[in-house]
Design an enzyme around this catalytic site. Sequence first.
Site, PDB file in Angstrom:
ATOM      1  N   HIS A 139      26.103 -19.285  -3.889  1.00 50.33           N
ATOM      2  CA  HIS A 139      27.040 -18.161  -3.789  1.00 50.33           C
ATOM      3  C   HIS A 139      26.379 -16.824  -4.091  1.00 50.33           C
ATOM      4  O   HIS A 139      27.035 -15.782  -4.005  1.00 50.33           O
ATOM      5  CB  HIS A 139      28.213 -18.383  -4.746  1.00 50.33           C
ATOM      6  CG  HIS A 139      28.932 -19.671  -4.505  1.00 50.33           C
ATOM      7  ND1 HIS A 139      28.593 -20.844  -5.153  1.00 50.33           N
ATOM      8  CD2 HIS A 139      29.954 -19.979  -3.670  1.00 50.33           C
ATOM      9  CE1 HIS A 139      29.388 -21.816  -4.735  1.00 50.33           C
ATOM     10  NE2 HIS A 139      30.219 -21.330  -3.844  1.00 50.33           N
ATOM     11  N   HIS A 159      31.930 -17.795   0.269  1.00 56.23           N
ATOM     12  CA  HIS A 159      32.611 -17.750   1.543  1.00 56.23           C
ATOM     13  C   HIS A 159      32.441 -16.375   2.192  1.00 56.23           C
ATOM     14  O   HIS A 159      32.478 -15.349   1.524  1.00 56.23           O
ATOM     15  CB  HIS A 159      34.091 -18.104   1.367  1.00 56.23           C
ATOM     16  CG  HIS A 159      34.900 -17.196   0.488  1.00 56.23           C
ATOM     17  ND1 HIS A 159      34.721 -17.110  -0.883  1.00 56.23           N
ATOM     18  CD2 HIS A 159      35.887 -16.296   0.789  1.00 56.23           C
ATOM     19  CE1 HIS A 159      35.564 -16.240  -1.388  1.00 56.23           C
ATOM     20  NE2 HIS A 159      36.284 -15.709  -0.404  1.00 56.23           N
ATOM     21  N   GLY A 193      36.252 -19.176   6.219  1.00 51.88           N
ATOM     22  CA  GLY A 193      37.055 -18.330   7.092  1.00 51.88           C
ATOM     23  C   GLY A 193      36.454 -18.057   8.446  1.00 51.88           C
ATOM     24  O   GLY A 193      36.837 -17.089   9.119  1.00 51.88           O
ATOM     25  N   SER A 214      39.096 -26.888   7.605  1.00 49.45           N
ATOM     26  CA  SER A 214      40.416 -26.988   8.223  1.00 49.45           C
ATOM     27  C   SER A 214      40.438 -26.483   9.652  1.00 49.45           C
ATOM     28  O   SER A 214      41.273 -26.918  10.448  1.00 49.45           O
ATOM     29  CB  SER A 214      41.444 -26.219   7.388  1.00 49.45           C
ATOM     30  OG  SER A 214      41.093 -24.846   7.277  1.00 49.45           O
TER      31      SER A 214
END
Length: 240
Positions: A139, A159, A193, A214
């Site tokens: 990260h 992210h 995202g 997802s």
Amino acid sequence: MPVESARMQRKSMELIYSTISVLLFIFKNHKKEAVNIKELHVISTGQQTSETLVSIVAEIHRYIDFLHLREPEWTDQDLVQTIENLSASGVPMEKLIVNHRVDVANQTGVHGVQLTYRSMEVAKVKNAFPELKVGCSVHTVSEATQLAEQGADYLVYGHIFETASKPDLEPKGVGSLQHVARQVSIPVIAIGGIRPKNVPNVLGQGASGVAILSGILLAKDPLKAAQEYRYALTKSEVVV
């Protein structure tokens, strides 16, 4: 007939994506020096049963490069059984990566292991299991450079964009991704995202591929979603 027309259109799209998949396979095995191949990693969501996951991956595996089994609530036996079921469904073992559990990855003969902050040190894993490809989730730039120096084969960084799974955390952004990619010599896979429409932007910052959860596995049509991501990656590949 509207229904028949839609069916024929879907068949045509599947043929196009299948052709792309075959061409990518040829390039990866015979033209590595000429084509900069971008990877599509799919990560399990922790929201599906083993049976559902196996069913979806059996359908989409031709369009993805790797499936990460990230299921902290599963037992070792759950993981092993899922891996066996995936293999029995035609999913190549070299496309499977186990999250955190080095022993399971080693015993099942999958492609590699994805390490987290809770895992063994990279150097120890590489020394004990030299046949495993070792990825690390990072990260920050400092984490990235440190783990690359320790011998990680690739990094998953994010992210990058806003995501419902981390609503209270500010996204890293593509500028930060570019900085990380420039600081290490190993592949950096972007996560968080990412949609097909922003794949070119992500790759333009130096990422070697994208990781999706997802966006594919929880999509209404996982096969179509996987095809769209693969197409976005294919369009962005650069001949060097």
